[in-house]
Write an enzyme that holds these catalytic residues in place. Structure first.
Site, PDB file in Angstrom:
ATOM      1  N   LYS A 212      14.856  -5.588  -9.979  1.00 17.49           N
ATOM      2  CA  LYS A 212      14.080  -5.663  -8.742  1.00 17.49           C
ATOM      3  C   LYS A 212      14.993  -5.582  -7.522  1.00 17.49           C
ATOM      4  O   LYS A 212      14.680  -4.911  -6.538  1.00 17.49           O
ATOM      5  CB  LYS A 212      13.223  -6.931  -8.686  1.00 17.49           C
ATOM      6  CG  LYS A 212      12.322  -6.873  -7.448  1.00 17.49           C
ATOM      7  CD  LYS A 212      11.249  -7.913  -7.315  1.00 17.49           C
ATOM      8  CE  LYS A 212      10.505  -7.674  -5.994  1.00 17.49           C
ATOM      9  NZ  LYS A 212       9.629  -8.771  -5.605  1.00 17.49           N
ATOM     10  N   GLU A 222      16.149   5.114   0.301  1.00 15.92           N
ATOM     11  CA  GLU A 222      15.208   6.038  -0.326  1.00 15.92           C
ATOM     12  C   GLU A 222      13.799   5.510  -0.074  1.00 15.92           C
ATOM     13  O   GLU A 222      13.191   4.903  -0.924  1.00 15.92           O
ATOM     14  CB  GLU A 222      15.498   6.045  -1.824  1.00 15.92           C
ATOM     15  CG  GLU A 222      15.081   7.282  -2.542  1.00 15.92           C
ATOM     16  CD  GLU A 222      15.455   7.168  -4.005  1.00 15.92           C
ATOM     17  OE1 GLU A 222      14.703   7.670  -4.823  1.00 15.92           O
ATOM     18  OE2 GLU A 222      16.488   6.552  -4.309  1.00 15.92           O
ATOM     19  N   ARG A 226      10.172   1.452  -3.384  1.00 16.31           N
ATOM     20  CA  ARG A 226       9.706   0.107  -3.665  1.00 16.31           C
ATOM     21  C   ARG A 226       8.274   0.093  -4.207  1.00 16.31           C
ATOM     22  O   ARG A 226       7.868  -0.831  -4.906  1.00 16.31           O
ATOM     23  CB  ARG A 226       9.799  -0.697  -2.361  1.00 16.31           C
ATOM     24  CG  ARG A 226       9.594  -2.163  -2.541  1.00 16.31           C
ATOM     25  CD  ARG A 226       9.760  -2.899  -1.210  1.00 16.31           C
ATOM     26  NE  ARG A 226       9.543  -4.302  -1.472  1.00 16.31           N
ATOM     27  CZ  ARG A 226      10.236  -5.292  -0.952  1.00 16.31           C
ATOM     28  NH1 ARG A 226      11.165  -5.058  -0.093  1.00 16.31           N
ATOM     29  NH2 ARG A 226       9.989  -6.536  -1.274  1.00 16.31           N
ATOM     30  N   HIS A 233      -0.759  -2.912 -10.430  1.00 15.78           N
ATOM     31  CA  HIS A 233      -1.280  -3.879  -9.471  1.00 15.78           C
ATOM     32  C   HIS A 233      -2.510  -3.412  -8.696  1.00 15.78           C
ATOM     33  O   HIS A 233      -3.231  -4.242  -8.161  1.00 15.78           O
ATOM     34  CB  HIS A 233      -0.181  -4.320  -8.508  1.00 15.78           C
ATOM     35  CG  HIS A 233       0.739  -5.355  -9.103  1.00 15.78           C
ATOM     36  ND1 HIS A 233       1.512  -5.111 -10.211  1.00 15.78           N
ATOM     37  CD2 HIS A 233       0.986  -6.648  -8.757  1.00 15.78           C
ATOM     38  CE1 HIS A 233       2.206  -6.210 -10.508  1.00 15.78           C
ATOM     39  NE2 HIS A 233       1.905  -7.153  -9.647  1.00 15.78           N
ATOM     40  N   HIS A 237      -5.059  -6.320  -8.841  1.00 14.79           N
ATOM     41  CA  HIS A 237      -5.601  -7.003  -7.665  1.00 14.79           C
ATOM     42  C   HIS A 237      -7.126  -6.924  -7.642  1.00 14.79           C
ATOM     43  O   HIS A 237      -7.801  -7.889  -7.280  1.00 14.79           O
ATOM     44  CB  HIS A 237      -5.023  -6.410  -6.380  1.00 14.79           C
ATOM     45  CG  HIS A 237      -3.579  -6.780  -6.163  1.00 14.79           C
ATOM     46  ND1 HIS A 237      -2.680  -5.940  -5.563  1.00 14.79           N
ATOM     47  CD2 HIS A 237      -2.891  -7.900  -6.484  1.00 14.79           C
ATOM     48  CE1 HIS A 237      -1.487  -6.529  -5.527  1.00 14.79           C
ATOM     49  NE2 HIS A 237      -1.593  -7.723  -6.084  1.00 14.79           N
TER      50      HIS A 237
END
Ligand SMILES: NC(=O)c1ccc[n+]([C@@H]2O[C@H](COP(=O)([O-])OP(=O)(O)OC[C@H]3O[C@@H](n4cnc5c(N)ncnc54)[C@H](O)[C@@H]3O)[C@@H](O)[C@H]2O)c1
Ligand SMILES: [Zn+2]
Length: 350
Positions: A212, A222, A226, A233, A237
């Site tokens: 991470k 770059e 991320r 997710h 979510h």
């Protein structure tokens, strides 16, 4: 690891005070912990700082109101610019105390001492801090990277089983999106990991933290990479929201990873065999991989529509291509996914 000083070692808490003296030479140091963690680790907390503030354990404390109570207590104590904070506990403490640190006197250095698997492998690295609101989770916050992250895998031995397994889902995600060798290592070590063998735990936390930290520090050059950390997710979510947050995050991530692999395969982006392999590993680790019967696909899609990460009118997902690689389309690390395909994949059995 760039700007991050991350230490992972069993027994590390015994030498925490010296480690903090070196990495964050601040006086006084004030430790923030939830009441449960404060009762579990009194000696390590006493060694980490000269003062201690506590709040009631649980996600429901991750609010502006707790942030303001903690900030006021620090102001009342006269903590000045030479001081430092220590966030000692799970992800709730890291996000909350980190947000106090980000805003107190316009920002104080702080240390993360994560004590849950999720906090070690995810929340303590990357510098995202903040609180929840009634409009959604993590909507008020800041970027405030810690001066040091110090993780002692021995603290994980007493974690409740569901809390422990929730963190495992994020480690599987790390292997899936960026490190095939790591994924295979988790497959080969599922049994020692479930038994919380200390050597296996130390490897697990070390590799995930390194992964991470590498992703978030490379992101500065770059831009946008991320986003790969968001794998699983978009669906997760939505599942959490549709369940009224009855479904724990880690379980939602496990289901989300499998569904998103399936969606990727239907889009021709993801290796067809991957969803089954990911599902098998998550199942071995005691995590659910199917949508709970109580959640209807249209309700899950509706929840996705309100997700804050939705750009304009498209639902985007960061999707694996093959094991250990995330699909990249030019500069974009996520792809738009048609709604009918999402509905179909949410309804598919298997
Ligand atoms: N900032 C980020 O990048 C990031 C990433 C992922 C998650 N998060 C946040 O992390 C939070 C969830 O983290 P969490 O699951 O650690 O929640 P948590 O901090 O509430 O911890 C879960 C429970 O475990 C207890 N606990 C903590 N350490 C323990 C130990 N060693 N032994 C026994 N019990 C212990 C806590 O008191 C709490 O009751 C969420 O608010 C989420 O938004 C943030
Ligand atoms: Zn997550």
């Amino acid at each position: 690891l760039g700007e991050y000083f991350v230490h992972v070692a069993p027994g590390l808490l015994a030498g925490l005070s010296g480690m903090l003296d070196q990495a964050m030479p601040r006086r006084p140091r004030v430790v923030i912990a939830d009441d449960r963690v404060a009762a579990l680790f009194p000696a390590a907390i006493a060694a980490a700082g000269s003062r201690r503030l506590t709040f009631a354990a649980g996600e429901s404390s991750k609010t502006r109101s707790t942030w303001s109570e903690l900030s006021d207590e620090l102001l009342a104590s006269g903590l000045g610019r030479d001081g430092g904070l220590v966030a000692f506990g799970g992800g709730v403490t890291g996000d909350l105390a980190g947000f106090v640190a980000a805003t107190y006197l316009r920002g104080l250095p702080y240390a993360q001492v994560p004590t849950t698997l999720l906090a070690m492998v995810d929340a303590s690295v990357g510098g995202k801090v903040g609180v929840d609101t009634r409009f959604g989770k993590n909507l008020i916050g800041a970027f405030h990277p810690p001066a040091i992250v110090a993780a002692d895998p021995e603290t994980l031995l007493g974690l409740p089983e569901p809390t422990y397994r929730a963190g495992l889902a994020e480690t599987v995600k790390h292997g899936l999106i960026g490190d095939a060798g790591y994924f295979e290592w988790i497959e080969a070590n599922a049994a020692p990991l479930l038994a919380r063998d200390l050597a296996a735990l130390t490897q697990l936390v070390g590799r995930s933290v390194e992964f991470k930290a590498e992703v978030v520090s490379r992101d500065e050059r770059e831009s946008g990479r991320r986003e790969i950390l968001n794998a699983g997710h978009t669906v997760a979510h939505a599942l959490e929201q549709a369940s009224g947050y009855a479904l724990p995050h880690g379980e939602a991530v496990a289901i989300g990873l499998v569904i998103e692999c399936r969606i990727g395969a239907r889009l021709g982006v993801t290796d067809d065999a991957l969803s089954e392999r990911v599902g098998r590993l998550l199942g071995h680790l005691g995590l659910p991989v199917g949508i709970p019967a109580s959640l209807a696909p249209p309700a899950i899609l509706a929840a996705m529509e309100t997700d804050k990460k939705k750009r304009a009118d498209t639902i985007r997902m960061a999707l694996p291509s093959v094991l250990g690689m995330t699909h990249r389309d030019g500069a974009a690390w996520s792809v738009p996914v048609p709604r009918d395909l999402i509905l179909e994949s949410l309804s598919a059995i298997g």
